[in-house]
Design a protein around this motif. Structure first.
Motif, PDB file in Angstrom:
ATOM      1  N   GLU A  17      61.817  57.288  33.801  1.00  0.00           N
ATOM      2  CA  GLU A  17      61.064  56.239  34.493  1.00  0.00           C
ATOM      3  C   GLU A  17      61.456  56.139  35.962  1.00  0.00           C
ATOM      4  OE1 GLU A  17      60.016  51.538  34.384  1.00  0.00           O
ATOM      5  OE2 GLU A  17      61.389  52.311  32.881  1.00  0.00           O
ATOM      6  N   GLY A  40      58.144  43.914  37.236  1.00  0.00           N
ATOM      7  CA  GLY A  40      58.411  45.329  36.965  1.00  0.00           C
ATOM      8  C   GLY A  40      57.911  46.278  38.035  1.00  0.00           C
ATOM      9  N   THR A  44      63.015  44.158  42.882  1.00  0.00           N
ATOM     10  CA  THR A  44      64.471  43.936  42.811  1.00  0.00           C
ATOM     11  C   THR A  44      65.218  45.243  43.035  1.00  0.00           C
ATOM     12  OG1 THR A  44      64.204  42.063  41.317  1.00  0.00           O
ATOM     13  CG2 THR A  44      66.353  43.155  41.294  1.00  0.00           C
ATOM     14  N   THR A  45      64.706  46.313  42.474  1.00  0.00           N
ATOM     15  CA  THR A  45      65.375  47.614  42.636  1.00  0.00           C
ATOM     16  C   THR A  45      65.408  47.997  44.116  1.00  0.00           C
ATOM     17  OG1 THR A  45      64.544  48.233  40.460  1.00  0.00           O
ATOM     18  CG2 THR A  45      65.356  50.015  41.844  1.00  0.00           C
TER      19      THR A  45
HETATM   20  P1  ATP Z   1      60.328  41.143  38.462  1.00  0.00           P
HETATM   21  O1  ATP Z   1      59.239  40.517  39.262  1.00  0.00           O
HETATM   22  O2  ATP Z   1      60.104  41.008  36.987  1.00  0.00           O
HETATM   23  O3  ATP Z   1      61.720  40.748  38.888  1.00  0.00           O
HETATM   24  P2  ATP Z   1      60.601  43.691  39.894  1.00  0.00           P
HETATM   25  O4  ATP Z   1      59.393  44.012  40.697  1.00  0.00           O
HETATM   26  O5  ATP Z   1      61.761  43.105  40.612  1.00  0.00           O
HETATM   27  O6  ATP Z   1      60.194  42.763  38.666  1.00  0.00           O
HETATM   28  P3  ATP Z   1      62.459  45.701  38.969  1.00  0.00           P
HETATM   29  O7  ATP Z   1      63.417  44.706  38.383  1.00  0.00           O
HETATM   30  O8  ATP Z   1      62.862  46.381  40.217  1.00  0.00           O
HETATM   31  O9  ATP Z   1      61.029  45.040  39.154  1.00  0.00           O
HETATM   32  O10 ATP Z   1      62.168  46.798  37.844  1.00  0.00           O
HETATM   33  C1  ATP Z   1      61.329  47.930  38.097  1.00  0.00           C
HETATM   34  C2  ATP Z   1      61.302  48.806  36.838  1.00  0.00           C
HETATM   35  O11 ATP Z   1      62.582  49.413  36.654  1.00  0.00           O
HETATM   36  C3  ATP Z   1      60.993  48.045  35.566  1.00  0.00           C
HETATM   37  O12 ATP Z   1      60.148  48.831  34.754  1.00  0.00           O
HETATM   38  C4  ATP Z   1      62.348  47.868  34.921  1.00  0.00           C
HETATM   39  O13 ATP Z   1      62.245  47.813  33.536  1.00  0.00           O
HETATM   40  C5  ATP Z   1      63.077  49.138  35.357  1.00  0.00           C
HETATM   41  N1  ATP Z   1      64.525  48.937  35.464  1.00  0.00           N
HETATM   42  C6  ATP Z   1      65.159  48.096  36.318  1.00  0.00           C
HETATM   43  N2  ATP Z   1      66.492  48.175  36.155  1.00  0.00           N
HETATM   44  C7  ATP Z   1      66.713  49.079  35.171  1.00  0.00           C
HETATM   45  C8  ATP Z   1      67.890  49.612  34.524  1.00  0.00           C
HETATM   46  N3  ATP Z   1      69.112  49.217  34.874  1.00  0.00           N
HETATM   47  N4  ATP Z   1      67.702  50.528  33.557  1.00  0.00           N
HETATM   48  C9  ATP Z   1      66.476  50.941  33.199  1.00  0.00           C
HETATM   49  N5  ATP Z   1      65.318  50.495  33.748  1.00  0.00           N
HETATM   50  C10 ATP Z   1      65.444  49.580  34.723  1.00  0.00           C
END
Ligand code: ATP
Length: 231
Positions: A17, A40, A44-45
């Motif tokens: 992913e 998702g 955050t990433t």
């Molecule tokens: P939200 O609005 O729900 O906080 P987001 O836009 O901040 O979402 P992220 O938390 O960055 O999204 O997640 C992006 C993708 O990466 C998602 O599909 C999540 O499941 C996946 N993901 C994030 N951290 C990990 C991890 N440690 N291991 C596996 N997958 C991860």
């Protein structure tokens, strides 16, 4: 406009992913950029990589001319769910953060008091953090992110958990900070972005699907179609 940060082909993989996939953008000095996208999307990433808390799989981040190195002191970060030590007072907590940030010992107290004052917690500075409401904790989170006067402020959903009044107050604080700080904040609510944003970055499934000024994006996606980005 002077580029303060440039992200090139940023990618973060978890197994097969791609949480962030080939994302490229710039932030301009002392402007505010909103990172928008549904759950998702990779907000955050992306912020965690920029804050130096997470290592990207590939791609580069250049901040103020420096390739992502020891630039922590230039960055302030407010996580989506900030953690505090509930037994400390707000002032003790901010002083601790100020100390860890390397602020000159003589300045720690005055800078901490000034920062708590700025976020509207002057009257609560000697109260234990454990007694704070959600809104007060969010302000305290902002205070710990800005006490060392960072040039780059990264905020993960800074207003999502707040009521309308709290939202407005925090957005107003961000507007003030923007005069001397480059801000990148995430939200999944377009209205928040409309309040105070020079640039919008739309993420979906890890990809940057749209970017531009509010006007550019509005013109491109005449209401209500552009909301389809949130589908
Ligand atoms: P939200 O609005 O729900 O906080 P987001 O836009 O901040 O979402 P992220 O938390 O960055 O999204 O997640 C992006 C993708 O990466 C998602 O599909 C999540 O499941 C996946 N993901 C994030 N951290 C990990 C991890 N440690 N291991 C596996 N997958 C991860």
């Amino acid at each position: 406009m002077k580029t303060f940060l440039h992200v090139q082909a940023l990618t973060k993989e978890y197994g097969k992913e791609k949480a962030v996939n080939q994302v490229t953008f710039s932030l301009y000095k002392n402007t505010a950029t909103a990172l928008i996208g549904p759950n998702g999307a990779g907000k955050t990433t992306t912020l965690s990589i920029l804050a130096g808390l997470l290592k990207q799989t590939s791609g580069s981040v250049v901040i103020d001319g420096d390739i992502q190195g020891d630039i922590r002191s230039e960055i302030g970060f407010l996580p989506q769910y900030p953690q505090f030590y509930s037994w400390l007072t707000a002032l003790e907590f901010i002083e601790m953060v100020a100390k860890l940030s390397g602020i000159d010992g003589k300045m720690i107290k005055s800078q901490s008091v000034r920062t708590l004052d700025f976020v509207g917690l002057a009257d609560a500075k000697n109260k234990k953090v454990g007694t704070f409401s959600g809104g007060m904790k969010q302000r305290l989170g902002l205070a710990q992110a800005i006490v060392h006067k960072p040039g780059l402020l990264l905020l993960d959903e800074p207003v999502s958990a707040l009521d309308p009044m709290g939202r407005r107050e925090v957005l107003n604080l961000l507007k003030e900070l923007q005069e001397h700080t480059t801000i990148l904040y995430s939200t999944h609510i377009l209205n928040d972005a409309e309040e105070m944003t020079d640039q919008l970055l739309f993420l979906r499934k890890g990809e940057l699907v749209e970017q531009g000024s509010l006007k550019e994006v509005r013109d491109k996606y005449a209401n209500p179609q552009y909301r389809i980005l949130f589908a």
